[in-house]
Design an enzyme around this catalytic site. Structure first.
Site, PDB file in Angstrom:
ATOM      1  N   GLY A   1       0.828  -1.209   0.000  1.00  0.00           N
ATOM      2  CA  GLY A   1       0.000   0.000   0.000  1.00  0.00           C
ATOM      3  C   GLY A   1       0.858   1.253   0.000  1.00  0.00           C
TER       4      GLY A   1
ATOM      5  N   TYR B   1     -12.563  -5.516  13.532  1.00  0.00           N
ATOM      6  CA  TYR B   1     -11.417  -4.743  13.033  1.00  0.00           C
ATOM      7  C   TYR B   1     -10.339  -4.643  14.106  1.00  0.00           C
ATOM      8  CZ  TYR B   1      -8.709  -0.469  12.117  1.00  0.00           C
ATOM      9  OH  TYR B   1      -7.692   0.442  11.956  1.00  0.00           O
TER      10      TYR B   1
ATOM     11  N   ASP C   1      -2.896  -6.969  -5.198  1.00  0.00           N
ATOM     12  CA  ASP C   1      -3.868  -6.975  -4.111  1.00  0.00           C
ATOM     13  C   ASP C   1      -3.300  -7.938  -3.075  1.00  0.00           C
ATOM     14  OD1 ASP C   1      -5.914  -7.431  -2.333  1.00  0.00           O
ATOM     15  OD2 ASP C   1      -7.486  -7.581  -3.852  1.00  0.00           O
ATOM     16  N   VAL C   2      -2.882  -7.407  -1.940  1.00  0.00           N
ATOM     17  CA  VAL C   2      -2.189  -8.258  -0.965  1.00  0.00           C
ATOM     18  C   VAL C   2      -3.092  -9.346  -0.383  1.00  0.00           C
ATOM     19  CG1 VAL C   2      -0.349  -6.646  -0.315  1.00  0.00           C
ATOM     20  CG2 VAL C   2      -2.557  -6.556   0.882  1.00  0.00           C
TER      21      VAL C   2
ATOM     22  N   LYS D   1      -6.411  -6.064  14.298  1.00  0.00           N
ATOM     23  CA  LYS D   1      -5.245  -5.207  14.550  1.00  0.00           C
ATOM     24  C   LYS D   1      -4.465  -5.719  15.766  1.00  0.00           C
ATOM     25  CE  LYS D   1      -5.605  -2.068  11.284  1.00  0.00           C
ATOM     26  NZ  LYS D   1      -4.765  -2.229  10.084  1.00  0.00           N
TER      27      LYS D   1
HETATM   28  N1  LIG Z   1      -5.015   6.921   9.125  1.00  0.00           N
HETATM   29  C1  LIG Z   1      -5.246   6.602  10.398  1.00  0.00           C
HETATM   30  O1  LIG Z   1      -5.584   7.454  11.259  1.00  0.00           O
HETATM   31  C2  LIG Z   1      -5.119   5.165  10.834  1.00  0.00           C
HETATM   32  C3  LIG Z   1      -5.586   4.831  12.127  1.00  0.00           C
HETATM   33  C4  LIG Z   1      -5.416   3.528  12.571  1.00  0.00           C
HETATM   34  C5  LIG Z   1      -4.777   2.587  11.773  1.00  0.00           C
HETATM   35  N2  LIG Z   1      -4.344   2.934  10.515  1.00  0.00           N
HETATM   36  C6  LIG Z   1      -3.688   1.895   9.718  1.00  0.00           C
HETATM   37  O2  LIG Z   1      -2.571   2.436   9.009  1.00  0.00           O
HETATM   38  C7  LIG Z   1      -2.423   1.745   7.751  1.00  0.00           C
HETATM   39  C8  LIG Z   1      -2.422   2.763   6.617  1.00  0.00           C
HETATM   40  O3  LIG Z   1      -3.643   3.504   6.677  1.00  0.00           O
HETATM   41  P1  LIG Z   1      -3.978   4.742   5.718  1.00  0.00           P
HETATM   42  O4  LIG Z   1      -4.906   5.593   6.503  1.00  0.00           O
HETATM   43  O5  LIG Z   1      -2.722   5.322   5.165  1.00  0.00           O
HETATM   44  O6  LIG Z   1      -4.797   3.990   4.557  1.00  0.00           O
HETATM   45  P2  LIG Z   1      -5.209   4.527   3.091  1.00  0.00           P
HETATM   46  O7  LIG Z   1      -6.418   3.713   2.698  1.00  0.00           O
HETATM   47  O8  LIG Z   1      -5.308   6.004   3.075  1.00  0.00           O
HETATM   48  O9  LIG Z   1      -3.987   4.073   2.177  1.00  0.00           O
HETATM   49  C9  LIG Z   1      -3.771   2.690   1.954  1.00  0.00           C
HETATM   50  C10 LIG Z   1      -2.942   2.454   0.710  1.00  0.00           C
HETATM   51  O10 LIG Z   1      -2.953   1.022   0.471  1.00  0.00           O
HETATM   52  C11 LIG Z   1      -3.487   0.723  -0.817  1.00  0.00           C
HETATM   53  N3  LIG Z   1      -4.240  -0.543  -0.689  1.00  0.00           N
HETATM   54  C12 LIG Z   1      -5.479  -0.703  -0.159  1.00  0.00           C
HETATM   55  N4  LIG Z   1      -5.864  -1.983  -0.206  1.00  0.00           N
HETATM   56  C13 LIG Z   1      -4.847  -2.668  -0.789  1.00  0.00           C
HETATM   57  C14 LIG Z   1      -4.630  -4.037  -1.124  1.00  0.00           C
HETATM   58  N5  LIG Z   1      -5.581  -4.965  -0.874  1.00  0.00           N
HETATM   59  N6  LIG Z   1      -3.463  -4.409  -1.704  1.00  0.00           N
HETATM   60  C15 LIG Z   1      -2.505  -3.467  -1.972  1.00  0.00           C
HETATM   61  N7  LIG Z   1      -2.659  -2.159  -1.690  1.00  0.00           N
HETATM   62  C16 LIG Z   1      -3.802  -1.754  -1.098  1.00  0.00           C
HETATM   63  C17 LIG Z   1      -4.355   1.936  -1.157  1.00  0.00           C
HETATM   64  O11 LIG Z   1      -4.546   2.069  -2.562  1.00  0.00           O
HETATM   65  C18 LIG Z   1      -3.551   3.081  -0.545  1.00  0.00           C
HETATM   66  O12 LIG Z   1      -2.534   3.548  -1.408  1.00  0.00           O
HETATM   67  C19 LIG Z   1      -3.592   0.744   7.694  1.00  0.00           C
HETATM   68  O13 LIG Z   1      -3.156  -0.505   8.151  1.00  0.00           O
HETATM   69  C20 LIG Z   1      -4.611   1.334   8.646  1.00  0.00           C
HETATM   70  O14 LIG Z   1      -5.517   0.377   9.167  1.00  0.00           O
HETATM   71  C21 LIG Z   1      -4.518   4.203  10.034  1.00  0.00           C
END
Ligand SMILES: NC(=O)c1ccc[n+]([C@@H]2O[C@H](COP(=O)([O-])OP(=O)(O)OC[C@H]3O[C@@H](n4cnc5c(N)ncnc54)[C@H](O)[C@@H]3O)[C@@H](O)[C@H]2O)c1
Length: 288
Positions: free
Chosen positions: A31, A174, A81-82, A178
């Site tokens: 991602g 969820y 797609d992971v 995590k």
């Molecule tokens: N943003 C927050 O406040 C927050 C809070 C808690 C946890 N997280 C965790 O941090 C991590 C990143 O979050 P984010 O907010 O940057 O997410 P986001 O959705 O904004 O970005 C995710 C990236 O991964 C790519 N992606 C999505 N599904 C995919 C798949 N199946 N295979 C390959 N690529 C894929 C998307 O295209 C995108 O570029 C995640 O694990 C999320 O659960 C984020």
């Protein structure tokens, strides 16, 4: 200095040592096109890593690579797609064909959507949460662990969430996935330490990304931040990326098995709210 080094590090490192913390390292970012993953790809490339992005959205992946190359860095993106075993296998083969070592793996993909209260959840929704938040972390790690061990060790950084470290009533499945990532991190670190592999996790919260968009529709609530987050403001992907850089690089060469909240203090302050009007903390909502 490798993860297996038994040498005492120089107490006066050269400026070059700390300037390009991932020089000549190969770093995989799932991602890695946008959001936190995008910030990690860009920061790691600035620090000299050759970045391999596994990205489901080709435009996001291409944009990240273009930005990295424009800044003088090196990156490639792969349509992956992971959640798909065949995609991960294809990605693994492409990375190993290009590089004779793999040094860093960041398992970043995850998603809290769609939110379902547990009573309304279904076996299908449980499986979807499992697939997007936990199973791929195991699968991608399994795919690259052996090459990392064989080529001198390395560092794995797993993204989970503060919701995996505290009670999350909104989407218990969820949060449980995590928590599984956090525990996998701890267990694998102990199992793999002697193979030169360090494993650490980041529990994110309150970070502005495409997935978690605090800006759209929230502008009129900007004044709530001081009573919401202990640091009093929204967080940014670059702030997650800097901690990932610390964990990925030799800056953290003696750190393994830890899960670090990068959350502006929400885990530490859970349940306590600052009331600017009263100028004090309360453990119950008191308004502004
Ligand atoms: N943003 C927050 O406040 C927050 C809070 C808690 C946890 N997280 C965790 O941090 C991590 C990143 O979050 P984010 O907010 O940057 O997410 P986001 O959705 O904004 O970005 C995710 C990236 O991964 C790519 N992606 C999505 N599904 C995919 C798949 N199946 N295979 C390959 N690529 C894929 C998307 O295209 C995108 O570029 C995640 O694990 C999320 O659960 C984020």
């Amino acid at each position: 200095m490798s993860a297996q080094s038994t040498q005492q590090p120089s107490d006066v490192p050269s400026i070059d040592d700390w300037n390009r913390l991932l020089a000549n390292k190969v770093a995989i970012v799932t991602g890695g096109g946008e959001g936190i993953g995008g910030a990690i790809s860009r920061l790691f490339a600035v620090h000299g890593a050759r970045v391999e992005i596994a990205e489901i959205d080709p435009e996001r992946g291409a944009r990240a690579v273009a930005e990295i190359e424009a800044a003088g860095g090196t990156a490639r993106t792969h349509l992956v797609d992971v959640r798909e075993a065949a995609d991960v296998e294809r990605f693994r083969a492409a990375v190993l064909e290009e590089h004779d070592h793999v040094d860093v793996l960041v398992n970043n993909v995850g998603d809290y959507r769609p939110i379902r209260p547990f009573k309304k959840s279904t076996p299908e929704s449980w499986d979807a949460m499992y697939q997007i938040n936990f199973l791929h972390v195991v699968r991608v790690t399994h795919a690259f662990l052996e090459p990392m061990i064989e080529t001198g060790g390395g560092s794995i950084v797993n993204f989970h969430s503060v919701e995996g470290m505290r009670g999350y009533p909104v989407e218990p499945i969820y949060a449980s996935m995590k928590a599984a990532v956090a525990q996998f991190t701890t267990c694998l670190a102990v199992e793999q330490g002697r193979n030169g592999i360090r494993v650490n996790g980041i529990g994110t919260d309150l970070c502005q990304t495409p997935q978690v968009d605090y800006r759209s529709g929230w502008e009129e609530h900007e004044d709530l931040w001081p009573s919401w987050a202990p640091v009093g403001r929204l967080g940014w992907p670059e702030e997650q990326a800097r901690v990932a850089l610390f964990l990925a690089s030799d800056l953290s060469s003696y750190v393994t098995g830890h899960n670090i909240p990068v959350d502006g203090g929400t885990k530490a302050g859970g349940g306590w709210f600052f009331s600017p009007r009263e100028g004090r903390f309360a453990n119950r909502p008191r308004g502004l």
